[in-house]
Design an enzyme around this catalytic site. Structure first.
Site, PDB file in Angstrom:
ATOM      1  N   TRP A 186       0.898  -1.050  -0.052  1.00 59.57           N
ATOM      2  CA  TRP A 186      -0.065  -0.136  -0.037  1.00 59.57           C
ATOM      3  C   TRP A 186       0.999   1.221  -0.084  1.00 59.57           C
ATOM      4  O   TRP A 186       0.611   2.105  -0.710  1.00 59.57           O
ATOM      5  CB  TRP A 186      -0.964   0.156   1.206  1.00 59.57           C
ATOM      6  CG  TRP A 186      -2.290  -0.439   1.016  1.00 59.57           C
ATOM      7  CD1 TRP A 186      -2.495  -1.775   1.659  1.00 59.57           C
ATOM      8  CD2 TRP A 186      -3.446  -0.084   0.384  1.00 59.57           C
ATOM      9  NE1 TRP A 186      -3.907  -2.059   1.333  1.00 59.57           N
ATOM     10  CE2 TRP A 186      -4.418  -0.886   0.506  1.00 59.57           C
ATOM     11  CE3 TRP A 186      -3.529   1.377  -0.350  1.00 59.57           C
ATOM     12  CZ2 TRP A 186      -5.705  -0.947  -0.012  1.00 59.57           C
ATOM     13  CZ3 TRP A 186      -4.816   1.471  -0.950  1.00 59.57           C
ATOM     14  CH2 TRP A 186      -6.013   0.509  -0.946  1.00 59.57           C
TER      15      TRP A 186
ATOM     16  N   ASN B 282      -3.574   2.731  13.083  1.00 61.36           N
ATOM     17  CA  ASN B 282      -4.061   2.859  11.599  1.00 61.36           C
ATOM     18  C   ASN B 282      -5.556   2.565  11.711  1.00 61.36           C
ATOM     19  O   ASN B 282      -6.288   3.354  11.013  1.00 61.36           O
ATOM     20  CB  ASN B 282      -3.434   2.041  10.824  1.00 61.36           C
ATOM     21  CG  ASN B 282      -3.830   2.177   9.461  1.00 61.36           C
ATOM     22  OD1 ASN B 282      -3.557   3.156   8.924  1.00 61.36           O
ATOM     23  ND2 ASN B 282      -4.418   0.893   8.705  1.00 61.36           N
TER      24      ASN B 282
END
Length: 476
Positions: free
Chosen positions: A282, A346
């Site tokens: 990512w 996160n």
């Protein structure tokens, strides 16, 4: 004798530093290192005080490590990248530099800076060599069958995994002590750290050796449970390597090679190691996108129709969000963690971002800037990518009609309220079953909490947001 200049940016390490390794390849050359202090540029880019302190502490270590190898570290201090050009060329002229080595940065301002300085160097017969460093593969080399950048993560990830399966990543050689140490004296490092930028050095150990040690420990002892534990903020089972990666104490290649070495089946995409590897991919995805879509660096949405959304932008509500006073415990706990530590779990980054955009209908760019100003691991590509994902304005973003319910998110990922109680001590007396809606407990107990009631009602806010997005879609 050749004079080489290696220009350090977000790559503050000796190991696997391709620019440094290339600069040192010629044993006969004298090598000089450079670091540039650009305070006005940092301010324009919303670099947090914590990250600047973290960089300063890393530079102290790096300067010592370089000097032990006969490489002085020189510092240029100048307001912006534009004023840097003159100072850079004066430095090259003063020390008869004939080759400049650096690792690429992919943000628009940085790329333009490098292009201008390369042109100036060319005029003065100075050779410039740039290297891929912050990504696993160079942007522009992971493309669709039509030769275009992927705009959906999953096929990009498959393509990266395929390349990793067929090509062994090579880390650059650690430079040896110079045969001809430079006679130039290192600059006394100006202290650009501040009291406002204090950070927890136990949570974010500084220096390449410390970061590498944490990587090895995480890979060997913790990554196996990452898939199951990563979304639970109370468990704190993430790697906490994002800050080190952001300023280059570690390279992405080092992380991937370590994971593959310790977990040979990782490329088959199973288990916690594969989940963590996917997070590193990512990170690459968002960097590749910055090059393919440079407007992202200018606070432009990938989905251009979303520029027609009529944001409410209530400043009082924005302040409540910033201060962790929204009345939604999981949101407020996340924001207070950010404000006090410069880091946020996160899962909570997604929850807090969704709440700002989808419950308060506040422009995602307000939140992106605020995060950048606070984060010790601030990184434009990841921060922008994450915010545009949450706001449904980016490529491969969450559909605009997918709106997190902040209460349900708390119940799911902090079921006992352990994390919430850590950051919201005013809720210490609230019963566990009511921790995610403490006003219910307070009303039943006829007590006054030193904690606000919700500043919006989620169901009503959701409907208002859907209407705003649907109106904007008419401009597609």
């Amino acid at each position: 004798m050749s004079q080489h200049l290696v220009w350090f940016r977000h790559d503050l390490r000796l190991r696997d530093n391709p620019a440094l390794s290339a600069a040192c390849m010629d044993d006969e050359a004298e090598v000089v290192a450079l670091w540039c202090i650009t305070p006005e540029q940092w301010q324009q880019h919303n670099v947090s005080a914590r990250q600047l302190n973290y960089q300063y502490d890393a530079l102290v270590i790096l300067q010592k490590d370089l000097e032990e190898r006969g490489i002085p570290l020189i510092v240029i201090e100048t307001p912006t990248y534009h004023t840097l050009e003159t100072a850079f060329m004066q430095l090259c002229d003063k020390h008869n530099i004939d080759k400049v080595f650096y690792n690429y940065q992919y943000e628009v301002n940085e790329r333009q800076r490098d292009q201008r300085i390369e042109a100036l160097c060319h005029q003065h017969d100075i050779v410039c060599q740039g290297f891929t460093d912050s990504t696993l593969f160079s942007p522009g080399t992971v493309l669709t069958g039509q030769g275009k950048m992927y705009h959906v993560f999953t096929p990009f990830s498959r393509a990266v995994l395929k390349k990793l399966s067929s090509v062994e990543l090579e880390c650059s050689a650690l430079p040896r002590k110079r045969s001809h140490p430079s006679a130039i004296t290192s600059t006394t490092l100006p202290n650009f750290s501040t009291k406002e930028g204090r950070y927890d050095a136990d949570r974010f150990p500084v220096g390449h050796d410390a970061a590498l040690s944490r990587l090895r420990d995480f890979s060997k002892h913790h990554v196996a449970g990452y898939a199951e534990q990563r979304d639970l903020p109370a468990e704190d089972d993430t790697s906490r390597l994002s800050a080190a990666l952001a300023i280059g104490l570690l390279s992405a290649k080092q992380c991937v090679k370590r994971i593959i070495n310790d977990h040979p089946q990782v490329l088959e995409q199973a288990g916690g190691a594969a989940t963590w590897l996917n997070e590193l991919i990512w990170r690459d995805f968002y960097r590749h996108l910055l090059v393919a879509e440079p407007q992202l660096c200018r606070y432009k949405p990938f989905q251009t129709w979303t520029d027609h959304i009529k944001w409410q932008n209530n400043k009082q509500q924005f302040t409540a969000w910033c201060e962790g006073q929204t009345g939604y415990p999981i949101v407020d706990a996340g924001m207070r963690q950010l404000n006090q530590t410069g880091w946020m779990h996160n899962r909570l980054r997604m929850v807090c971002a969704s709440f700002l955009v989808k419950d308060l209908l506040i422009d995602w760019r307000w939140g992106e800037r605020y995060f950048s100003e606070q984060l010790i691991d601030g990184d434009l590509a990841a921060n922008n990518g994450g915010w545009q994902w949450a706001a449904s304005t980016g490529t491969d973003a969450a559909p605009y009609f997918r709106i997190f319910n902040p209460t349900r998110q708390g119940e799911r990922f902090d079921p006992q309220g352990t994390f919430i109680r850590q950051w919201l001590p005013e809720l210490a007396e609230v019963a566990e079953k009511n921790i995610h809606e403490p006003w219910i407990w307070a009303d039943k107990q006829h007590k006054e909490l030193d904690y606000p009631r919700p500043i919006v009602e989620h169901r009503q806010a959701r409907e208002a947001t859907l209407q705003a997005f649907e109106q904007a879609r008419k401009h597609r």
